[in-house]
Design a protein around this motif. Sequence first.
Motif, mmCIF file in Angstrom:
data_model
loop_
_atom_site.group_PDB
_atom_site.id
_atom_site.type_symbol
_atom_site.label_atom_id
_atom_site.label_comp_id
_atom_site.label_asym_id
_atom_site.label_seq_id
_atom_site.Cartn_x
_atom_site.Cartn_y
_atom_site.Cartn_z
ATOM 1 N N GLY A 119 -4.299 8.049 0.030
ATOM 2 C CA GLY A 119 -4.272 6.910 -0.845
ATOM 3 C C GLY A 119 -3.312 7.119 -2.263
ATOM 4 O O GLY A 119 -3.970 8.128 -2.713
ATOM 5 N N VAL A 120 -2.493 6.543 -2.632
ATOM 6 C CA VAL A 120 -1.793 6.532 -3.992
ATOM 7 C C VAL A 120 -2.124 5.347 -4.733
ATOM 8 O O VAL A 120 -2.698 5.815 -5.859
ATOM 9 C CB VAL A 120 -0.490 6.855 -3.686
ATOM 10 C CG1 VAL A 120 0.165 6.971 -4.893
ATOM 11 C CG2 VAL A 120 -0.132 7.951 -2.974
ATOM 12 N N ALA A 121 -1.569 4.211 -4.167
ATOM 13 C CA ALA A 121 -1.828 2.948 -5.023
ATOM 14 C C ALA A 121 -1.620 1.811 -4.184
ATOM 15 O O ALA A 121 -0.864 1.972 -3.250
ATOM 16 C CB ALA A 121 -0.890 3.069 -6.310
ATOM 17 N N THR A 122 -2.085 0.904 -4.731
ATOM 18 C CA THR A 122 -1.516 -0.601 -4.054
ATOM 19 C C THR A 122 -1.011 -1.522 -5.067
ATOM 20 O O THR A 122 -1.556 -1.837 -6.353
ATOM 21 C CB THR A 122 -2.827 -1.356 -3.353
ATOM 22 O OG1 THR A 122 -3.494 -0.334 -2.569
ATOM 23 C CG2 THR A 122 -2.404 -2.649 -2.809
ATOM 24 N N LEU A 171 0.951 -1.324 0.097
ATOM 25 C CA LEU A 171 0.001 -0.020 -0.067
ATOM 26 C C LEU A 171 1.080 1.316 0.001
ATOM 27 O O LEU A 171 1.791 1.336 0.692
ATOM 28 C CB LEU A 171 -0.661 -0.015 1.227
ATOM 29 C CG LEU A 171 -1.737 1.220 1.591
ATOM 30 C CD1 LEU A 171 -2.887 1.436 0.466
ATOM 31 C CD2 LEU A 171 -2.227 1.231 2.984
ATOM 32 N N ILE A 172 0.734 2.131 -1.037
ATOM 33 C CA ILE A 172 1.424 3.347 -0.888
ATOM 34 C C ILE A 172 0.416 4.498 -0.511
ATOM 35 O O ILE A 172 -0.441 4.755 -1.172
ATOM 36 C CB ILE A 172 2.189 3.354 -2.382
ATOM 37 C CG1 ILE A 172 2.860 2.188 -2.930
ATOM 38 C CG2 ILE A 172 2.943 5.015 -2.577
ATOM 39 C CD1 ILE A 172 3.094 2.311 -4.040
ATOM 40 N N LEU A 173 1.049 5.221 0.337
ATOM 41 C CA LEU A 173 0.249 6.547 0.729
ATOM 42 C C LEU A 173 1.113 7.705 0.815
ATOM 43 O O LEU A 173 2.306 7.649 0.970
ATOM 44 C CB LEU A 173 -0.379 6.294 2.342
ATOM 45 C CG LEU A 173 -1.042 5.163 2.515
ATOM 46 C CD1 LEU A 173 -1.224 4.753 4.057
ATOM 47 C CD2 LEU A 173 -2.315 5.082 1.927
ATOM 48 N N ALA A 174 0.425 8.892 0.427
ATOM 49 C CA ALA A 174 1.053 10.247 0.784
ATOM 50 C C ALA A 174 0.443 10.998 1.687
ATOM 51 O O ALA A 174 -0.639 11.299 1.741
ATOM 52 C CB ALA A 174 1.102 10.807 -0.783
ATOM 53 N N ASP A 175 1.163 10.994 2.802
ATOM 54 C CA ASP A 175 0.585 11.582 4.033
ATOM 55 C C ASP A 175 0.087 13.139 4.138
ATOM 56 O O ASP A 175 -0.542 13.777 4.969
ATOM 57 C CB ASP A 175 1.142 11.336 5.467
ATOM 58 C CG ASP A 175 2.578 12.162 5.462
ATOM 59 O OD1 ASP A 175 3.245 11.862 6.590
ATOM 60 O OD2 ASP A 175 2.966 13.075 4.932
ATOM 61 N N GLY A 176 0.528 13.951 3.133
ATOM 62 C CA GLY A 176 0.316 15.127 3.001
ATOM 63 C C GLY A 176 -0.544 15.609 1.888
ATOM 64 O O GLY A 176 -0.960 16.693 1.714
ATOM 65 N N ASN A 177 -1.204 14.725 1.101
ATOM 66 C CA ASN A 177 -2.159 14.798 -0.075
ATOM 67 C C ASN A 177 -3.563 15.037 0.518
ATOM 68 O O ASN A 177 -3.928 14.859 1.692
ATOM 69 C CB ASN A 177 -2.098 13.706 -0.971
ATOM 70 C CG ASN A 177 -1.085 13.868 -1.964
ATOM 71 O OD1 ASN A 177 -0.339 14.625 -2.013
ATOM 72 N ND2 ASN A 177 -0.963 12.754 -2.833
ATOM 73 N N PRO A 178 -4.267 15.660 -0.284
ATOM 74 C CA PRO A 178 -5.601 16.021 0.026
ATOM 75 C C PRO A 178 -6.463 14.341 0.603
ATOM 76 O O PRO A 178 -7.310 14.461 1.472
ATOM 77 C CB PRO A 178 -6.548 16.370 -1.109
ATOM 78 C CG PRO A 178 -5.469 16.912 -1.855
ATOM 79 C CD PRO A 178 -4.081 16.262 -1.483
ATOM 80 N N ARG A 179 -5.928 13.433 -0.257
ATOM 81 C CA ARG A 179 -6.398 12.046 0.122
ATOM 82 C C ARG A 179 -5.118 11.378 0.191
ATOM 83 O O ARG A 179 -4.495 11.168 -0.824
ATOM 84 C CB ARG A 179 -7.462 11.348 -0.776
ATOM 85 C CG ARG A 179 -8.707 12.444 -0.587
ATOM 86 C CD ARG A 179 -9.872 11.519 -1.458
ATOM 87 N NE ARG A 179 -10.649 12.372 -2.229
ATOM 88 C CZ ARG A 179 -10.238 12.501 -3.422
ATOM 89 N NH1 ARG A 179 -9.570 11.816 -4.335
ATOM 90 N NH2 ARG A 179 -10.941 13.359 -4.224
ATOM 91 N N LEU A 208 -5.096 1.757 -8.627
ATOM 92 C CA LEU A 208 -4.813 3.176 -8.690
ATOM 93 C C LEU A 208 -5.787 4.148 -8.118
ATOM 94 O O LEU A 208 -6.879 4.109 -8.267
ATOM 95 C CB LEU A 208 -4.725 3.759 -10.268
ATOM 96 C CG LEU A 208 -3.492 2.834 -11.092
ATOM 97 C CD1 LEU A 208 -4.157 1.789 -11.621
ATOM 98 C CD2 LEU A 208 -3.232 3.969 -12.320
ATOM 99 N N GLU A 209 -5.236 5.159 -7.513
ATOM 100 C CA GLU A 209 -5.992 6.279 -6.952
ATOM 101 C C GLU A 209 -5.739 7.587 -7.896
ATOM 102 O O GLU A 209 -4.693 7.671 -8.781
ATOM 103 C CB GLU A 209 -5.639 6.581 -5.503
ATOM 104 C CG GLU A 209 -5.994 5.397 -4.484
ATOM 105 C CD GLU A 209 -7.472 5.004 -4.233
ATOM 106 O OE1 GLU A 209 -8.327 6.107 -4.571
ATOM 107 O OE2 GLU A 209 -7.501 4.131 -3.602
ATOM 108 N N PRO A 210 -6.336 8.619 -7.603
ATOM 109 C CA PRO A 210 -5.997 9.924 -8.432
ATOM 110 C C PRO A 210 -4.702 10.508 -8.095
ATOM 111 O O PRO A 210 -4.306 11.069 -9.140
ATOM 112 C CB PRO A 210 -7.230 10.839 -7.863
ATOM 113 C CG PRO A 210 -8.438 9.931 -7.394
ATOM 114 C CD PRO A 210 -7.576 8.830 -6.914
ATOM 115 N N ALA A 211 -4.096 10.127 -7.048
ATOM 116 C CA ALA A 211 -2.724 10.649 -7.001
ATOM 117 C C ALA A 211 -1.521 9.673 -7.717
ATOM 118 O O ALA A 211 -0.611 10.337 -7.694
ATOM 119 C CB ALA A 211 -2.110 10.245 -5.377
#
Lengths: 149, 108
Positions: A95-98, A85-93, B65-68
Amino acid sequence: MRELSRRQALALGAAVVTISVVGIDTAFAAEDTKAMIDKFTGGKAPGEGGVTISAPEIAENGNTVPISISVDSDMTPDSYVKRVLILADGNPRPGVATFNFTPASGKAEASTRIRLAKTQNVVAVAEMSDGSFKQAMAQVKVTIGGCGG
Amino acid sequence: MAKAKPRVKAPKKAAKGDIVEIKTLVSHIMETGLRKGKDGKIIPREIINKFTAKFNGKEFFSVDLEPAVSANPYFQFNMRVEEPGEFEFVWNDDDGSTYTAKSKLKVT
């Protein structure tokens, strides 16, 4: 002045805390990230080590930041990485991708390009076939944010 | 509407046991649903939400995929070669369309 009841004192304290919170967006994003990790791991705490995030220290363009994730594993049917699971903790949401792997992947490594709204941490949480989790985090400084203004 | 063109770089030949690298790219705006148009209204989300890599019909790698994920989603990943056959790569769009690319692999 009569004494505050316990209930009144608690309510007053809560009101003070709410007002004093600054940077609400950042606070929510961090909360969301933790919640997403907990949901992914079913509440288990991920261990450290074995996961590498390759990302630029400074990203010139937040619209397209190259990242690579690599998890140590022989990728055999008895022991492999199931997903990351890839997350970006400062983005509006956050979740990035899995990335979903199988033993046939050969290596638990994959790369992509992501959008980062501002300087923040990229977090990768790997789920192993034995049910354990591992995580890593990398800070990326972003000079021009990637959320289309 | 054929708005997403896929491009794939996968080996044509490999030895059994090799771990080969594959790169895929599809042109797609990946509209996040966070941008506002000139009229001030939110432009609705429209992204590729799933990428699947199969070999001889069996999935060996995929991405949710997400929008990011950046516009023109790019992925680099690997496969351990066991037998000859054909790769099939599938991209799923929010609007229900799918885009596909195929590539054959010989085993020496």
